[in-house]
Write an enzyme that holds these catalytic residues in place. Structure first.
Site, PDB file in Angstrom:
ATOM      1  N   PHE A  14       0.906  -1.210   0.043  1.00  7.65           N
ATOM      2  CA  PHE A  14      -0.021   0.174  -0.066  1.00  7.65           C
ATOM      3  C   PHE A  14       0.821   1.235   0.095  1.00  7.65           C
ATOM      4  O   PHE A  14       1.061   1.955  -1.051  1.00  7.65           O
ATOM      5  CB  PHE A  14      -1.064  -0.212   1.265  1.00  7.65           C
ATOM      6  N   ILE A  15       1.603   1.532   0.967  1.00 10.49           N
ATOM      7  CA  ILE A  15       2.394   2.731   1.135  1.00 10.49           C
ATOM      8  C   ILE A  15       3.546   2.604   0.253  1.00 10.49           C
ATOM      9  O   ILE A  15       3.919   3.874  -0.551  1.00 10.49           O
ATOM     10  CB  ILE A  15       2.752   2.988   2.717  1.00 10.49           C
ATOM     11  N   ASN A  34       7.630  -9.496  -0.758  1.00 12.82           N
ATOM     12  CA  ASN A  34       7.307 -11.180  -0.972  1.00 12.82           C
ATOM     13  C   ASN A  34       6.026 -11.410  -1.353  1.00 12.82           C
ATOM     14  O   ASN A  34       5.493 -12.466  -1.504  1.00 12.82           O
ATOM     15  CB  ASN A  34       7.618 -11.868   0.527  1.00 12.82           C
ATOM     16  N   ALA A  75       5.998  -5.000   6.143  1.00 11.18           N
ATOM     17  CA  ALA A  75       5.517  -5.436   7.628  1.00 11.18           C
ATOM     18  C   ALA A  75       4.113  -5.977   7.689  1.00 11.18           C
ATOM     19  O   ALA A  75       3.813  -6.354   6.482  1.00 11.18           O
ATOM     20  CB  ALA A  75       5.296  -4.131   8.414  1.00 11.18           C
ATOM     21  N   SER A 116       5.135   3.465  14.231  1.00 12.15           N
ATOM     22  CA  SER A 116       3.894   3.391  14.484  1.00 12.15           C
ATOM     23  C   SER A 116       3.241   4.247  15.571  1.00 12.15           C
ATOM     24  O   SER A 116       4.036   3.954  16.502  1.00 12.15           O
ATOM     25  CB  SER A 116       3.190   2.050  14.241  1.00 12.15           C
ATOM     26  N   TYR A 140       2.315  -6.203  17.836  1.00  9.51           N
ATOM     27  CA  TYR A 140       2.736  -5.201  16.655  1.00  9.51           C
ATOM     28  C   TYR A 140       3.221  -3.999  17.439  1.00  9.51           C
ATOM     29  O   TYR A 140       4.324  -3.394  16.951  1.00  9.51           O
ATOM     30  CB  TYR A 140       1.202  -4.754  15.995  1.00  9.51           C
ATOM     31  N   LYS A 144       7.159  -2.687  16.954  1.00 12.56           N
ATOM     32  CA  LYS A 144       7.360  -1.233  16.022  1.00 12.56           C
ATOM     33  C   LYS A 144       8.163  -0.331  17.213  1.00 12.56           C
ATOM     34  O   LYS A 144       9.169   0.192  16.849  1.00 12.56           O
ATOM     35  CB  LYS A 144       6.149  -0.628  15.718  1.00 12.56           C
ATOM     36  N   VAL A 183      -9.271   0.002   8.759  1.00 11.20           N
ATOM     37  CA  VAL A 183     -10.814   0.012   8.630  1.00 11.20           C
ATOM     38  C   VAL A 183     -11.425   0.888   7.579  1.00 11.20           C
ATOM     39  O   VAL A 183     -12.551   0.175   7.350  1.00 11.20           O
ATOM     40  CB  VAL A 183     -11.080   0.766  10.223  1.00 11.20           C
TER      41      VAL A 183
HETATM   42  C1  UD2 Z   1      -3.388   0.955  12.412  1.00 16.51           C
HETATM   43  C2  UD2 Z   1      -2.555   0.347  11.412  1.00 16.51           C
HETATM   44  C3  UD2 Z   1      -1.375  -0.089  12.050  1.00 16.51           C
HETATM   45  C4  UD2 Z   1      -0.564   1.161  12.922  1.00 16.51           C
HETATM   46  C5  UD2 Z   1      -1.699   1.978  13.498  1.00 16.51           C
HETATM   47  C6  UD2 Z   1      -1.212   3.134  14.080  1.00 16.51           C
HETATM   48  C7  UD2 Z   1      -3.688  -1.167   9.589  1.00 16.51           C
HETATM   49  C8  UD2 Z   1      -4.163  -2.170   9.407  1.00 16.51           C
HETATM   50  N1  UD2 Z   1      -3.191  -0.984  10.989  1.00 16.51           N
HETATM   51  O1  UD2 Z   1      -3.790   0.223  13.453  1.00 16.51           O
HETATM   52  O2  UD2 Z   1      -0.565  -0.708  11.405  1.00 16.51           O
HETATM   53  O3  UD2 Z   1       0.183   1.763  11.936  1.00 16.51           O
HETATM   54  O4  UD2 Z   1      -2.724   1.979  12.793  1.00 16.51           O
HETATM   55  O5  UD2 Z   1      -2.014   3.995  14.522  1.00 16.51           O
HETATM   56  O6  UD2 Z   1      -3.439  -0.236   8.603  1.00 16.51           O
HETATM   57  N2  UD2 Z   1     -12.262  -1.306  13.395  1.00 16.51           N
HETATM   58  C9  UD2 Z   1     -13.592  -1.671  13.215  1.00 16.51           C
HETATM   59  N3  UD2 Z   1     -14.190  -2.339  12.386  1.00 16.51           N
HETATM   60  C10 UD2 Z   1     -13.451  -3.241  11.741  1.00 16.51           C
HETATM   61  C11 UD2 Z   1     -12.080  -3.062  11.581  1.00 16.51           C
HETATM   62  C12 UD2 Z   1     -11.442  -2.120  12.632  1.00 16.51           C
HETATM   63  O7  UD2 Z   1     -14.283  -0.984  14.004  1.00 16.51           O
HETATM   64  O8  UD2 Z   1     -13.896  -4.087  10.757  1.00 16.51           O
HETATM   65  C13 UD2 Z   1     -11.786  -0.489  14.438  1.00 16.51           C
HETATM   66  C14 UD2 Z   1     -10.850  -0.989  15.335  1.00 16.51           C
HETATM   67  O9  UD2 Z   1     -11.278  -1.873  16.527  1.00 16.51           O
HETATM   68  C15 UD2 Z   1      -9.972   0.335  15.878  1.00 16.51           C
HETATM   69  C16 UD2 Z   1      -9.954   1.249  14.594  1.00 16.51           C
HETATM   70  O10 UD2 Z   1     -11.174   0.563  13.653  1.00 16.51           O
HETATM   71  O11 UD2 Z   1     -10.529   0.846  16.945  1.00 16.51           O
HETATM   72  C17 UD2 Z   1      -8.734   1.233  13.678  1.00 16.51           C
HETATM   73  O12 UD2 Z   1      -8.376  -0.307  13.355  1.00 16.51           O
HETATM   74  P1  UD2 Z   1      -7.291  -0.496  12.310  1.00 16.51           P
HETATM   75  O13 UD2 Z   1      -7.152  -1.959  12.488  1.00 16.51           O
HETATM   76  O14 UD2 Z   1      -7.645   0.040  10.910  1.00 16.51           O
HETATM   77  O15 UD2 Z   1      -6.039   0.295  12.798  1.00 16.51           O
HETATM   78  P2  UD2 Z   1      -5.316   0.397  14.228  1.00 16.51           P
HETATM   79  O16 UD2 Z   1      -5.477   1.564  14.507  1.00 16.51           O
HETATM   80  O17 UD2 Z   1      -5.469  -0.865  15.048  1.00 16.51           O
END
Ligand code: UD2
Length: 301
Positions: A14-15, A34, A75, A116, A140, A144, A183
């Site tokens: 992605f990035i 990979n 990652a 992160s 994670y 990081k 998300v």
């Molecule tokens: C994201 C990044 C991580 C890191 C971090 C820094 C991704 C996958 N993860 O983790 O790499 O850099 O940010 O802050 O990019 N959620 C829902 N429903 C869903 C999926 C997620 O409600 O179907 C919620 C989840 O519980 C969380 C929020 O959305 O509260 C963000 O979740 P995430 O997995 O997109 O990202 P995060 O913050 O865990």
């Protein structure tokens, strides 16, 4: 950045692939990926593609030969996956970074690393500054965090030019929708398919969503800054609840998908918002894509 030999690990992802797009015209770009989540078609024409793994020290040494600058983006990006598979995510996110740093040390290449906001855990105060205490809550975040500090140590001990960019929640084109992806891509896919939009918990948890084009800009600034051996928060300074994100995506897509609430996610962080003063002052970083604009570009029908 121009006229350099640049290695991008995770450059089919992605990035990394957006960064490859930005660099390929004026630099020799090598992409190591990979293809576990990255896609070959994301790699721009003109870049040299090597299929390989950052855990493989021989491959990493080979692709680092003669390189001036390394963007380390490979990652396991999912906090949730790291909780399901801690040993695997440790090997990629931590061991892979140390392997990369050793290769960089041999060729004296600058390293810009995807750190992160997860390293801060649940902060006592917002916005989060770089000097706030770290308190990672997931494998994670722990990996990081350790890798981020290794970058500083490689600068202090060996004089390597290193910069850690502590991304908040990056989003944008090419972020794939799977169980383990960000998300915004998950909600977008659900909304477009007319399926329920699945909020974990009550949706009051917040994130600072930053568009991938701003993340790319931050990486380019980090590639040339004099202020190395340190870490920078890369977000926008804004804060959006997951519930309101779901509502905005629902409205932007114009879907009949209902918003449903499930259990809270274990290890989930409650609130997150970046203080980007240091990145502003020392890198000249200025985010330029408001969330509404970024979502409209992604999802407007
Ligand atoms: C994201 C990044 C991580 C890191 C971090 C820094 C991704 C996958 N993860 O983790 O790499 O850099 O940010 O802050 O990019 N959620 C829902 N429903 C869903 C999926 C997620 O409600 O179907 C919620 C989840 O519980 C969380 C929020 O959305 O509260 C963000 O979740 P995430 O997995 O997109 O990202 P995060 O913050 O865990």
């Amino acid at each position: 950045v121009s006229g350099q030999t640049v290695l991008i690990t995770g450059g089919a992802g992605f990035i990394g692939s957006h960064l490859a797009d930005a660099l390929v015209e004026h630099n020799d770009v090598i992409v190591l990926d990979n293809l576990s989540t990255g896609k070959r078609e994301n790699v721009p024409d003109g870049a040299t593609f090597v299929e390989g793994d950052v855990r493989d020290a021989d491959v990493v040494a080979d692709v680092s030969d003669g390189v001036d600058l390394i963007f380390h983006k490979a990652a396991v990006v999912s906090v949730e996956r790291s909780i399901d598979e801690p040993a695997f995510s440790h090997e990629v996110n931590f061991d892979g970074t140390l392997t990369l740093l050793e290769a960089a040390r041999r060729v004296d290449a600058r390293v810009v690393f995807a750190s992160s906001a997860a390293i801060y855990g649940d902060p006592d105060t917002l916005p989060i500054t770089e000097s706030d205490p770290v308190d990672p809550q997931s494998p994670y975040g722990i990996d990081k965090c350790a890798a981020d500090q290794y970058l500083r140590a490689y600068h202090d001990l060996y004089g390597l030019e290193t910069v850690a960019l502590r991304y908040f929640n990056a989003y944008g084109p090419r972020q794939t929708a799977s169980d383990y992806s960000g998300v915004i891509s998950i909600f977008g896919e659900q909304a477009r398919a007319g399926e329920p939009i699945t909020v974990n918990g009550d949706g009051t948890q917040t994130r600072d969503f930053v568009h991938v084009s701003d993340v790319v800009t931050a990486n380019l600034l980090a590639a040339t800054t004099e202020h190395v051996g340190t870490a920078y928060n890369i977000g926008t300074g804004g804060e959006t609840s997951i519930r309101s994100l779901a509502e905005t995506i629902q409205a932007t897509v114009g879907t009949d998908s209902p918003i449903v609430h499930g259990d809270p996610r274990p290890g989930d962080i409650q609130r997150s918002r970046a203080d980007i003063t240091t990145a502003r002052e020392r890198l000249g970083y200025e985010p330029s894509v408001p969330l509404e604009t970024g979502l409209a570009t992604l999802f407007d029908q």
